[in-house]
Design a protein around this motif. Structure first.
Motif, mmCIF file in Angstrom:
data_model
loop_
_atom_site.group_PDB
_atom_site.id
_atom_site.type_symbol
_atom_site.label_atom_id
_atom_site.label_comp_id
_atom_site.label_asym_id
_atom_site.label_seq_id
_atom_site.Cartn_x
_atom_site.Cartn_y
_atom_site.Cartn_z
ATOM 1 N N ARG A 50 -4.929 7.603 1.787
ATOM 2 C CA ARG A 50 -5.280 6.555 0.826
ATOM 3 C C ARG A 50 -4.719 5.212 1.282
ATOM 4 O O ARG A 50 -5.368 4.172 1.146
ATOM 5 C CB ARG A 50 -4.746 6.917 -0.561
ATOM 6 C CG ARG A 50 -5.533 8.015 -1.264
ATOM 7 C CD ARG A 50 -4.879 8.443 -2.551
ATOM 8 N NE ARG A 50 -5.666 9.436 -3.261
ATOM 9 C CZ ARG A 50 -5.226 10.145 -4.290
ATOM 10 N NH1 ARG A 50 -3.980 9.958 -4.720
ATOM 11 N NH2 ARG A 50 -6.008 11.023 -4.887
ATOM 12 N N VAL A 51 -3.493 5.247 1.822
ATOM 13 C CA VAL A 51 -2.902 4.019 2.374
ATOM 14 C C VAL A 51 -3.781 3.505 3.510
ATOM 15 O O VAL A 51 -4.085 2.308 3.594
ATOM 16 C CB VAL A 51 -1.469 4.284 2.881
ATOM 17 C CG1 VAL A 51 -0.919 3.070 3.630
ATOM 18 C CG2 VAL A 51 -0.541 4.653 1.727
ATOM 19 N N GLU A 52 -4.180 4.408 4.378
ATOM 20 C CA GLU A 52 -5.023 4.046 5.523
ATOM 21 C C GLU A 52 -6.340 3.421 5.056
ATOM 22 O O GLU A 52 -6.791 2.403 5.609
ATOM 23 C CB GLU A 52 -5.304 5.300 6.358
ATOM 24 C CG GLU A 52 -6.087 5.039 7.629
ATOM 25 C CD GLU A 52 -6.297 6.318 8.425
ATOM 26 O OE1 GLU A 52 -6.600 6.209 9.620
ATOM 27 O OE2 GLU A 52 -6.161 7.424 7.840
ATOM 28 N N ILE A 86 -1.187 9.391 2.315
ATOM 29 C CA ILE A 86 -1.189 8.539 3.503
ATOM 30 C C ILE A 86 -2.613 8.143 3.893
ATOM 31 O O ILE A 86 -2.857 7.016 4.343
ATOM 32 C CB ILE A 86 -0.442 9.239 4.657
ATOM 33 C CG1 ILE A 86 1.049 9.356 4.292
ATOM 34 C CG2 ILE A 86 -0.598 8.471 5.960
ATOM 35 C CD1 ILE A 86 1.869 10.179 5.240
ATOM 36 N N ARG A 115 2.375 1.620 -3.464
ATOM 37 C CA ARG A 115 1.348 1.978 -4.444
ATOM 38 C C ARG A 115 1.050 3.472 -4.421
ATOM 39 O O ARG A 115 0.788 4.081 -5.463
ATOM 40 C CB ARG A 115 0.081 1.171 -4.154
ATOM 41 C CG ARG A 115 -1.024 1.320 -5.173
ATOM 42 C CD ARG A 115 -2.058 0.203 -5.077
ATOM 43 N NE ARG A 115 -2.632 0.062 -3.751
ATOM 44 C CZ ARG A 115 -2.394 -0.959 -2.933
ATOM 45 N NH1 ARG A 115 -1.556 -1.929 -3.296
ATOM 46 N NH2 ARG A 115 -2.982 -1.034 -1.748
ATOM 47 N N HIS A 116 1.119 4.073 -3.248
ATOM 48 C CA HIS A 116 0.790 5.500 -3.130
ATOM 49 C C HIS A 116 2.042 6.380 -2.975
ATOM 50 O O HIS A 116 1.949 7.548 -2.588
ATOM 51 C CB HIS A 116 -0.164 5.709 -1.957
ATOM 52 C CG HIS A 116 -1.497 5.043 -2.160
ATOM 53 N ND1 HIS A 116 -2.399 5.465 -3.105
ATOM 54 C CD2 HIS A 116 -2.051 3.953 -1.558
ATOM 55 C CE1 HIS A 116 -3.476 4.681 -3.069
ATOM 56 N NE2 HIS A 116 -3.289 3.764 -2.140
ATOM 57 N N ASP A 120 -6.933 1.877 2.149
ATOM 58 C CA ASP A 120 -6.666 0.567 1.549
ATOM 59 C C ASP A 120 -6.483 -0.507 2.618
ATOM 60 O O ASP A 120 -7.013 -1.624 2.510
ATOM 61 C CB ASP A 120 -5.413 0.625 0.669
ATOM 62 C CG ASP A 120 -5.645 1.384 -0.634
ATOM 63 O OD1 ASP A 120 -6.778 1.853 -0.851
ATOM 64 O OD2 ASP A 120 -4.689 1.503 -1.422
ATOM 65 N N ALA A 180 0.826 -1.208 0.000
ATOM 66 C CA ALA A 180 0.000 0.000 0.000
ATOM 67 C C ALA A 180 0.859 1.256 0.000
ATOM 68 O O ALA A 180 0.566 2.233 -0.711
ATOM 69 C CB ALA A 180 -0.935 -0.006 1.220
ATOM 70 N N LEU A 181 1.922 1.245 0.784
ATOM 71 C CA LEU A 181 2.821 2.408 0.829
ATOM 72 C C LEU A 181 3.497 2.629 -0.518
ATOM 73 O O LEU A 181 3.642 3.768 -0.987
ATOM 74 C CB LEU A 181 3.867 2.208 1.926
ATOM 75 C CG LEU A 181 3.343 2.234 3.369
ATOM 76 C CD1 LEU A 181 4.425 1.807 4.345
ATOM 77 C CD2 LEU A 181 2.832 3.634 3.725
#
Length: 485
Positions: free
Chosen positions: A388-390, A386, A360-361, A392, A357-358
């Motif tokens: 967005r990571v959260e 960040i 990817r963003h 996902d 996830a990290l």
């Protein structure tokens, strides 16, 4: 072509320094050199300060430049106005550099040709992508490359012309691939560019961006000029690489700890340089450093406006004479991203999911800690990315608890921090300054000690650690601490 380790240097000048061209003539570019002393040097130059921000986006504030406006389909033709502003910025820079009318017009014609060539290309691309068969997203990296190269081409062209006006035989070496229909590997691009250059009688001024099959912008984004420096040094067999900055590589930021107590670092190694990069205080991009390390080429970091000072020498084989901190630096506005899940105990895969996830963003990981049921990553990036990571991870791990808070990280860095003396003195220095750390990371590698603190304690922590670990780090005290340990 120059034989390996022939005695020449490859030197990079950063954008802030490039904007002080008149001073550079009196220091780095010419100074007191005469005749043969002017040659056996290669200069890789960055765009003038602020130019790449205008062409892409502001590095700190994120304010959109030409690229960001073009990439945003809702921006319409606003990118065209931004490109006009870039052209005016280039002309203003030319007016500042060239008092001679003819030289200024030549510089303006060069800038205008490049700007209008890019404008035509972007207009054609916009029209093409108005058809459903062509997607703008597929071409954006190329657009970013093309725009970034404008700034480097201008500064290299201007510098070569200025040196020739001062009696130096300089040559503009354009690696940007302007109107070039081939995409060769970077080393081959450099080999071809230098094939007919006699370093003993010509001074090459090289664009910081190089178009090549590796696509530097895709891998290094705005760190590409240091990669160009390193590969030019390796391919031409330089004896030393030099980076000219507007300041010395010092034991800390003099604006924080004070000019009277800060110390210029005389020597260190590439391991320390890597830790500095992780803290955003780049001496050189880590991948650029790798090329120099492998070729056994030392790197020197110098203050462009203090030419008599030898600067900081960086080599792989420079070991510390004794355990000691060399630099105290840090990062503000770091996000502590805490992932807690009781189901984590004994289960593999959580790390992979978080890292995916990290990545990817495009969020930068500074460091991380973990225990049985908690993984905390310390991150640098936009709040939007960040979040967005959260989002996902919340969807992927519905039973997890995710928390986010802003902190600061201060790092004490040195070639050798072995033993308990450094850690003991760091804790004492923090206690003396009434600073309570949120966390301390002291790893087995013993090249850095990281302290996590509240945002409001950032500068106070730097001052306290610099005072305790550098200013007051006397040999007698070190021996006393070792004995106590």
């Amino acid at each position: 072509m120059t034989e390996p380790h022939s005695g020449h240097t490859v030197e990079k000048i950063g954008g802030t320094s490039m904007s002080r061209t008149a001073e550079l003539l009196d220091t780095v570019l010419i100074g007191k050199r005469r005749g043969a002393e002017l040659y056996n040097r290669i200069f890789v130059v960055s765009a003038y300060a602020g130019m790449t921000d205008s062409l892409l986006e502001h590095k700190k504030s994120g304010e959109p430049g030409v690229y960001a406006l073009f990439a945003n389909a809702e921006g319409g033709w606003s990118w065209g106005n931004a490109l006009n502003a870039v052209a005016e910025q280039m002309y203003a820079q030319n007016a500042e550099i060239f008092s001679d009318e003819g030289a200024r017009q030549t510089a303006n014609r060069f800038a205008q040709e490049r700007v209008e060539g890019v404008r035509s290309c972007l207009i054609d691309l916009s029209r093409l992508c108005s058809f459903g068969h062509f997607q703008l997203q597929q071409h954006l990296l190329t657009v970013r490359e093309m725009l970034a190269s404008l700034g480097e081409a201008q500064s290299a062209f201007n510098t070569a012309m200025l040196l020739n006006m001062h009696g130096v035989t300089a040559r503009f070496v354009d690696l940007t691939g302007w109107r070039d229909d081939t995409h060769l590997p970077l080393d081959e691009v450099i080999t071809r560019a230098f094939a007919d250059i006699d370093l003993g009688s010509e001074l090459p001024i090289v664009s910081g961006y190089a178009q090549c099959s590796e696509i530097l912008m895709g891998t290094y984004d705005r760190g590409y000029s240091e990669v160009t420096l390193s590969r030019v040094a390796v391919v031409t067999g330089a004896s030393e690489a030099i980076i000219h900055k507007e300041f010395h590589l010092s034991s800390s930021d003099p604006r924080v700890v004070g000019v009277d107590v800060v110390r210029v670092i005389g020597e260190t190694n590439y391991d320390v340089a890597d830790q500095l990069s992780n803290m955003g205080m780049e001496a050189i991009h880590p991948r650029a450093a790798k090329s120099l390390r492998q070729a056994d080429i030392p790197l020197r970091v110098k203050n462009a406006f203090d030419p008599e000072h030898a600067g900081t020498l960086i080599r792989s084989d420079l070991r510390a004479r004794a355990p000691q901190v060399e630099i105290v630096t840090g990062l503000k506005n770091v996000f502590a991203f805490e992932f807690y899940d009781q189901d984590m105990v004994g289960v593999k895969g959580y790390d992979v999911g978080i890292l995916d996830a990290l990545k990817r963003h495009s969020v930068w990981i500074i460091s991380k800690t973990s225990n049985a049921n908690t993984i905390t990553h310390f991150l640098k990036g936009s709040m939007k990315a960040i979040r967005r990571v959260e989002s996902d991870l919340a969807a992927a791990f519905p039973n997890a608890e995710i928390s986010l808070r802003k902190v600061s990280i201060v790092s004490a860095i040195g070639r050798d921090l072995s033993g308990t003396a450094v850690l003991m003195q760091a804790i004492k220095a923090l206690a003396d300054a009434s600073i309570e750390p949120l966390g301390v990371h002291d790893l087995i590698r013993k090249v850095d000690l990281q302290v996590v603190v509240e945002q409001v304690d950032f500068e106070a922590t730097i001052k306290a650690l610099h005072k305790g670990l550098i200013e007051n780090w006397a040999p007698a005290q070190r021996e006393k601490l070792h004995a106590a340990a």
